[in-house]
Design a protein around this motif. Structure first.
Motif, PDB file in Angstrom:
ATOM      1  N   ALA A  17     -27.295  -8.338 -53.597  1.00  0.00           N
ATOM      2  CA  ALA A  17     -25.845  -8.129 -53.461  1.00  0.00           C
ATOM      3  C   ALA A  17     -25.275  -7.662 -54.797  1.00  0.00           C
ATOM      4  N   ALA A  18     -26.026  -6.803 -55.474  1.00  0.00           N
ATOM      5  CA  ALA A  18     -25.616  -6.376 -56.811  1.00  0.00           C
ATOM      6  C   ALA A  18     -25.210  -4.910 -56.871  1.00  0.00           C
ATOM      7  N   GLY A  19     -25.153  -4.266 -55.704  1.00  0.00           N
ATOM      8  CA  GLY A  19     -24.791  -2.846 -55.697  1.00  0.00           C
ATOM      9  C   GLY A  19     -23.334  -2.647 -56.108  1.00  0.00           C
ATOM     10  N   LEU A  20     -22.975  -1.439 -56.428  1.00  0.00           N
ATOM     11  CA  LEU A  20     -21.624  -1.167 -56.920  1.00  0.00           C
ATOM     12  C   LEU A  20     -20.607  -0.998 -55.794  1.00  0.00           C
ATOM     13  N   GLY A  21     -21.090  -0.739 -54.589  1.00  0.00           N
ATOM     14  CA  GLY A  21     -20.172  -0.602 -53.444  1.00  0.00           C
ATOM     15  C   GLY A  21     -19.155   0.509 -53.642  1.00  0.00           C
ATOM     16  N   THR A  22     -19.609   1.646 -54.142  1.00  0.00           N
ATOM     17  CA  THR A  22     -18.649   2.703 -54.508  1.00  0.00           C
ATOM     18  C   THR A  22     -17.934   3.305 -53.301  1.00  0.00           C
ATOM     19  N   ARG A  23     -18.546   3.184 -52.103  1.00  0.00           N
ATOM     20  CA  ARG A  23     -17.876   3.755 -50.922  1.00  0.00           C
ATOM     21  C   ARG A  23     -16.614   2.988 -50.576  1.00  0.00           C
ATOM     22  N   PHE A  24     -16.478   1.785 -51.118  1.00  0.00           N
ATOM     23  CA  PHE A  24     -15.310   0.963 -50.800  1.00  0.00           C
ATOM     24  C   PHE A  24     -14.301   0.863 -51.927  1.00  0.00           C
ATOM     25  N   LYS A  33     -18.606  -5.925 -52.595  1.00  0.00           N
ATOM     26  CA  LYS A  33     -18.330  -5.485 -51.211  1.00  0.00           C
ATOM     27  C   LYS A  33     -18.815  -6.509 -50.197  1.00  0.00           C
ATOM     28  N   GLU A  34     -19.823  -7.285 -50.584  1.00  0.00           N
ATOM     29  CA  GLU A  34     -20.351  -8.296 -49.666  1.00  0.00           C
ATOM     30  C   GLU A  34     -19.335  -9.401 -49.392  1.00  0.00           C
ATOM     31  N   MET A  35     -18.271  -9.477 -50.222  1.00  0.00           N
ATOM     32  CA  MET A  35     -17.235 -10.493 -50.007  1.00  0.00           C
ATOM     33  C   MET A  35     -16.087  -9.984 -49.134  1.00  0.00           C
ATOM     34  N   ARG A 109     -29.420 -12.539 -61.874  1.00  0.00           N
ATOM     35  CA  ARG A 109     -28.666 -11.314 -62.181  1.00  0.00           C
ATOM     36  C   ARG A 109     -29.597 -10.110 -62.221  1.00  0.00           C
ATOM     37  N   GLN A 110     -29.140  -9.019 -61.688  1.00  0.00           N
ATOM     38  CA  GLN A 110     -29.949  -7.797 -61.750  1.00  0.00           C
ATOM     39  C   GLN A 110     -29.768  -7.052 -63.071  1.00  0.00           C
ATOM     40  N   GLY A 111     -28.658  -7.297 -63.747  1.00  0.00           N
ATOM     41  CA  GLY A 111     -28.378  -6.465 -64.935  1.00  0.00           C
ATOM     42  C   GLY A 111     -27.875  -5.121 -64.449  1.00  0.00           C
ATOM     43  N   LYS A 114     -30.122  -0.731 -60.763  1.00  0.00           N
ATOM     44  CA  LYS A 114     -31.003   0.448 -60.806  1.00  0.00           C
ATOM     45  C   LYS A 114     -31.611   0.780 -59.453  1.00  0.00           C
ATOM     46  N   GLY A 115     -31.078   0.167 -58.402  1.00  0.00           N
ATOM     47  CA  GLY A 115     -31.575   0.472 -57.062  1.00  0.00           C
ATOM     48  C   GLY A 115     -32.100  -0.762 -56.350  1.00  0.00           C
ATOM     49  N   LEU A 116     -32.240  -0.640 -55.020  1.00  0.00           N
ATOM     50  CA  LEU A 116     -32.660  -1.779 -54.204  1.00  0.00           C
ATOM     51  C   LEU A 116     -34.053  -2.281 -54.598  1.00  0.00           C
TER      52      LEU A 116
HETATM   53  P1  UTP Z   1     -26.352   0.252 -50.960  1.00  0.00           P
HETATM   54  O1  UTP Z   1     -26.942   1.497 -51.455  1.00  0.00           O
HETATM   55  O2  UTP Z   1     -25.746   0.228 -49.601  1.00  0.00           O
HETATM   56  O3  UTP Z   1     -25.271  -0.367 -51.945  1.00  0.00           O
HETATM   57  O4  UTP Z   1     -27.425  -0.889 -51.118  1.00  0.00           O
HETATM   58  P2  UTP Z   1     -24.308   0.250 -53.018  1.00  0.00           P
HETATM   59  O5  UTP Z   1     -25.044   1.074 -53.998  1.00  0.00           O
HETATM   60  O6  UTP Z   1     -23.568  -0.958 -53.528  1.00  0.00           O
HETATM   61  O7  UTP Z   1     -23.325   1.114 -52.107  1.00  0.00           O
HETATM   62  P3  UTP Z   1     -22.435   2.405 -52.422  1.00  0.00           P
HETATM   63  O8  UTP Z   1     -23.228   3.552 -51.854  1.00  0.00           O
HETATM   64  O9  UTP Z   1     -22.168   2.500 -53.896  1.00  0.00           O
HETATM   65  O10 UTP Z   1     -21.165   2.171 -51.633  1.00  0.00           O
HETATM   66  C1  UTP Z   1     -27.835  -1.801 -50.084  1.00  0.00           C
HETATM   67  C2  UTP Z   1     -27.839  -3.237 -50.576  1.00  0.00           C
HETATM   68  O11 UTP Z   1     -28.608  -3.365 -51.765  1.00  0.00           O
HETATM   69  C3  UTP Z   1     -27.837  -3.945 -52.803  1.00  0.00           C
HETATM   70  C4  UTP Z   1     -26.382  -3.722 -52.410  1.00  0.00           C
HETATM   71  O12 UTP Z   1     -25.564  -4.747 -52.952  1.00  0.00           O
HETATM   72  C5  UTP Z   1     -26.447  -3.761 -50.899  1.00  0.00           C
HETATM   73  O13 UTP Z   1     -26.361  -5.091 -50.392  1.00  0.00           O
HETATM   74  N1  UTP Z   1     -28.194  -3.299 -54.092  1.00  0.00           N
HETATM   75  C6  UTP Z   1     -28.203  -1.944 -54.206  1.00  0.00           C
HETATM   76  C7  UTP Z   1     -28.486  -4.102 -55.178  1.00  0.00           C
HETATM   77  O14 UTP Z   1     -28.466  -5.356 -55.091  1.00  0.00           O
HETATM   78  N2  UTP Z   1     -28.791  -3.501 -56.365  1.00  0.00           N
HETATM   79  C8  UTP Z   1     -28.826  -2.134 -56.518  1.00  0.00           C
HETATM   80  O15 UTP Z   1     -29.122  -1.661 -57.631  1.00  0.00           O
HETATM   81  C9  UTP Z   1     -28.522  -1.342 -55.403  1.00  0.00           C
END
Ligand code: UTP
Length: 306
Positions: A17-24, A33-35, A109-111, A114-116
């Motif tokens: 749950a460390a992604g940036l969620g840029t679409r939102f 975004k997970e919240m 923490r992922q720091g 850098k991707g899933l």
């Molecule tokens: P997404 O690619 O959908 O998440 O990753 P994102 O990058 O947050 O979305 P946008 O495109 O910028 O809106 C799928 C899942 O993997 C997690 C995200 O939090 C999401 O639950 N993720 C993604 C990480 O934990 N770390 C990452 O580096 C990338």
């Protein structure tokens, strides 16, 4: 090389749950975004409930910036609980306490995001050499269509790793990881994954089987992730690492199986799907449904006229 234990029970789940969620953006500027709420629960709570319902009581959440909201949500809230208790509001009190009782929560923490694949890699120490589940924090699977327990069952029977696949319209496959598959004789809903490609153009896609956000992974994935170079979008892709496992045999952590899911799923990281999830779940709720459905019927009728 990591020693593999195909028949070890799956007890741990990793929730990236460390992604940036840029679409939102801008909603996700200061909130993960997970919240974001789906009706009246944050999306991530549905995911943790799903893991707990499948018997996974140890959950490691991979967080990034703004992690506090996630940690607080799965913790006690003493002041609020005391206030509700004093007011005698037992229903709200139960709802506040529910999320803290679901599972044993751990955080790492992922720091840099850098991707899933990188998010999964930071779970290595916690997972400690056992097969484990990964549930994406923004992917909702309807609890009436159980998927995770079937995936665990397949992993226990066949070993290796198991991914979840869903048939999508070929025009949509560029939004997903895509799997090439062949039958493996283990039931209609199970296939052997022979290759994977991240977000292919429709013309290059080996099938219309999209990889969705549930995985049961053999710990050999960590060896492969260490060797995995940044792929599409400059990110370390879990799909690329899974491709490495798909060509291995059982003695080195392979192969990869796919469970074909035909149930209801929402990608709450996508704005349109997020809205669909809220409307559908609100309609089905006993408390909100009747009034909301009636409003929705009128709204749609008016929209059709204009
Ligand atoms: P997404 O690619 O959908 O998440 O990753 P994102 O990058 O947050 O979305 P946008 O495109 O910028 O809106 C799928 C899942 O993997 C997690 C995200 O939090 C999401 O639950 N993720 C993604 C990480 O934990 N770390 C990452 O580096 C990338």
């Amino acid at each position: 090389m990591t020693k593999t234990h195909p028949r070890m029970t799956v007890t741990k789940a990793v929730v990236p749950a460390a992604g940036l969620g840029t679409r939102f953006l801008p909603a996700t500027k200061a909130t993960p975004k997970e919240m974001l709420p789906v009706v009246d629960k944050p999306a991530i709570q549905y995911v943790v409930e799903e893991a707990a319902a499948a018997g996974l009581s140890d959950i490691l959440m991979v967080t990034g910036r703004n992690k506090r909201a996630l940690e607080d949500h799965f913790d006690r809230a003493y002041e609020l609980e005391e206030l509700l208790a004093r007011k005698g509001d037992r229903d709200k009190l139960r709802r506040v306490q529910e999320s803290a009782r679901l599972a044993n929560m751990h955080y790492v923490r992922q720091g840099d995001p850098k991707g899933l694949g990188h998010a999964v890699a930071v779970a290595e120490q916690h997972v400690a050499g056992q097969p484990f589940a990964v549930l994406l924090g923004d992917d909702l699977i309807d609890p009436r269509d159980p998927l995770l327990s079937r995936m665990i069952e397949v992993q226990q029977e066949l070993g290796g790793s198991v991914i979840a696949l869903m048939e999508v319209d070929p025009s949509q496959i560029h939004l997903y990881g895509c799997a090439a598959v062949k039958p493996n004789g283990f039931g209609e809903d199970v296939v052997r994954v022979t290759d994977l490609v991240e977000k292919p153009d429709t013309a290059d896609a080996p099938s219309n089987y999209a990889v969705i956000g549930r995985y049961i992974l053999d710990p050999a994935i960590f060896d492969v992730l260490r060797e995995t170079k940044p792929g599409r979008g400059g990110e370390i892709q879990l799909t690329d690492a899974l491709r490495g496992l798909a060509v291995r045999d059982a003695s080195t952590g392979g192969p990869v199986h796919g469970v074909i899911f035909k149930g209801r799923r929402y990608d709450t990281g996508d704005r349109a799907d997020y809205l669909r999830a809220i409307v559908r779940l609100a309609c089905e709720r006993e408390d909100l449904g009747p009034e909301f459905r009636s409003w929705l019927r009128d709204f749609v009728a008016t929209e059709m006229q204009s």
